[in-house]
Design an enzyme around this catalytic site. Sequence first.
Site, PDB file in Angstrom:
ATOM      1  N   ASP A 128       9.512   3.868   0.601  1.00 58.63           N
ATOM      2  CA  ASP A 128       8.328   4.533   1.141  1.00 58.63           C
ATOM      3  C   ASP A 128       8.418   4.409   2.658  1.00 58.63           C
ATOM      4  O   ASP A 128       8.187   3.341   3.219  1.00 58.63           O
ATOM      5  CB  ASP A 128       7.070   3.854   0.580  1.00 58.63           C
ATOM      6  CG  ASP A 128       5.778   4.431   1.167  1.00 58.63           C
ATOM      7  OD1 ASP A 128       5.840   5.108   2.205  1.00 58.63           O
ATOM      8  OD2 ASP A 128       4.710   4.164   0.582  1.00 58.63           O
TER       9      ASP A 128
ATOM     10  N   LYS B 141       2.359  11.447   7.168  1.00 57.13           N
ATOM     11  CA  LYS B 141       1.791  11.216   8.505  1.00 57.13           C
ATOM     12  C   LYS B 141       2.284  12.204   9.564  1.00 57.13           C
ATOM     13  O   LYS B 141       2.290  13.389   9.340  1.00 57.13           O
ATOM     14  CB  LYS B 141       2.033   9.763   8.920  1.00 57.13           C
ATOM     15  CG  LYS B 141       1.336   8.765   7.955  1.00 57.13           C
ATOM     16  CD  LYS B 141       1.098   7.435   8.589  1.00 57.13           C
ATOM     17  CE  LYS B 141       0.534   6.422   7.590  1.00 57.13           C
ATOM     18  NZ  LYS B 141      -0.892   6.591   7.331  1.00 57.13           N
TER      19      LYS B 141
ATOM     20  N   TYR C 248       0.852  -1.189   0.000  1.00 55.66           N
ATOM     21  CA  TYR C 248       0.000   0.000   0.000  1.00 55.66           C
ATOM     22  C   TYR C 248       0.884   1.235   0.000  1.00 55.66           C
ATOM     23  O   TYR C 248       1.680   1.431   0.919  1.00 55.66           O
ATOM     24  CB  TYR C 248      -0.917   0.023   1.236  1.00 55.66           C
ATOM     25  CG  TYR C 248      -1.820   1.230   1.254  1.00 55.66           C
ATOM     26  CD1 TYR C 248      -2.911   1.321   0.388  1.00 55.66           C
ATOM     27  CD2 TYR C 248      -1.566   2.306   2.103  1.00 55.66           C
ATOM     28  CE1 TYR C 248      -3.723   2.443   0.376  1.00 55.66           C
ATOM     29  CE2 TYR C 248      -2.378   3.438   2.094  1.00 55.66           C
ATOM     30  CZ  TYR C 248      -3.459   3.491   1.228  1.00 55.66           C
ATOM     31  OH  TYR C 248      -4.268   4.605   1.216  1.00 55.66           O
TER      32      TYR C 248
HETATM   33  C1  LIG Z   1       3.286   3.118   3.429  1.00 57.90           C
HETATM   34  C2  LIG Z   1       2.307   4.181   3.083  1.00 57.90           C
HETATM   35  N1  LIG Z   1       2.506   4.909   1.976  1.00 57.90           N
HETATM   36  C3  LIG Z   1       1.666   5.882   1.629  1.00 57.90           C
HETATM   37  C4  LIG Z   1       0.540   6.164   2.375  1.00 57.90           C
HETATM   38  C5  LIG Z   1      -0.377   7.244   1.940  1.00 57.90           C
HETATM   39  O1  LIG Z   1      -0.255   8.374   2.753  1.00 57.90           O
HETATM   40  P1  LIG Z   1      -1.450   9.429   2.822  1.00 57.90           P
HETATM   41  O2  LIG Z   1      -2.603   8.754   3.485  1.00 57.90           O
HETATM   42  O3  LIG Z   1      -0.892  10.572   3.613  1.00 57.90           O
HETATM   43  O4  LIG Z   1      -1.765   9.819   1.406  1.00 57.90           O
HETATM   44  C6  LIG Z   1       0.296   5.444   3.542  1.00 57.90           C
HETATM   45  C7  LIG Z   1      -0.874   5.720   4.376  1.00 57.90           C
HETATM   46  O5  LIG Z   1      -1.321   4.945   5.179  1.00 57.90           O
HETATM   47  C8  LIG Z   1       1.191   4.412   3.900  1.00 57.90           C
HETATM   48  O6  LIG Z   1       1.012   3.665   4.997  1.00 57.90           O
END
Ligand SMILES: Cc1ncc(COP(=O)(O)O)c(C=O)c1O
Length: 311
Positions: free
Chosen positions: A115, A142, A34
């Site tokens: 990420d 976050k 994700y």
């Molecule tokens: C690993 C990861 N990447 C990207 C995102 C996306 O971030 P945002 O919700 O700020 O768009 C999340 C959100 O939970 C995440 O856990």
Amino acid sequence: MRFCNSGTEANVNALCAARAITGRSRVLVFDGAYHGGPLTFAHGGSPMNLPFPWVIGAYNDLEATLGLIDRHAHEVAAIIVEPMMGAGGCIAGEPAFLQGLREAATRHGIVLIFDEVMTSRLSPGGLQAKLGITPDLTTFGKYLGGGLSFGAFGGRSDLMARFDPRHPEPLPHSGTYNNNVLTMAAGVAGLSQVFTPEAARALNEAGDALRAHLNRLARATGAPVQVAGIGSIMCVHFHDRPIRRPADAGPSELSARALFHLDMLERGFYLARRGFISPSLALEPADYDAFAAAFENFLDAYGPVLANEGR
Ligand SMILES: Cc1ncc(COP(=O)(O)O)c(C=O)c1O
């Protein structure tokens, strides 16, 4: 480093930059990952995903992934990977797997993107510092915005220099709320007064201790339950087989997960339905002990039921 407004936006920017700079189109991503709403690779992907020509690899399977990279090397712009899969079940990337990706990316001129939207909280330098592996680009989000909308991406200076408007072929990065003053101020306050390096270390040590305690309790009762994760990010799984990638974790809609969620709510603890647990800075040692006691009571009450479902 460039600031935007969400982790999703950070990943989209990093991926588009890698594609523009390398002149290649494909992106290697891992099954079950994700990386944001339009970057969802659980359960066969999402119809809302960005229409990039994805290459889907198996997390923690270095040999198969190197095979994919060799086959597609001249077309692959980027590898995007969480050094621990968060939403995928808190599955730690094995150091040899992540190091292997690092070496293959260097060998083939592929941009390696970590990420760290979720995992950056795992040490003052993120999970990459703990692992000693440096990606080409890192994405963030976050808590770093002190509770406000936040995203950031950055890394190798030769890549990021392409965003300098004075570059002969500059990449655009526009956005009304990029570098949002309020978010930047909240982020500085958060990192300098609340989530300091000492607080990060203490929170993650407490998380490691809690996870070890929960796993000891699960083993002692013989219930087929395990808690995966690193530091202050963890997830309960309802079987005792090894978990190296999301496909090993079992279905997220398992009735055991729902039972655990509801039972822990009744015992006074909120955690995500999918079994995701993320202790916060406000917790005291007594809270950790009370959570472990509730977990033990849950195992005592439902261990036999779980034993039947987990097989
Ligand atoms: C690993 C990861 N990447 C990207 C995102 C996306 O971030 P945002 O919700 O700020 O768009 C999340 C959100 O939970 C995440 O856990």
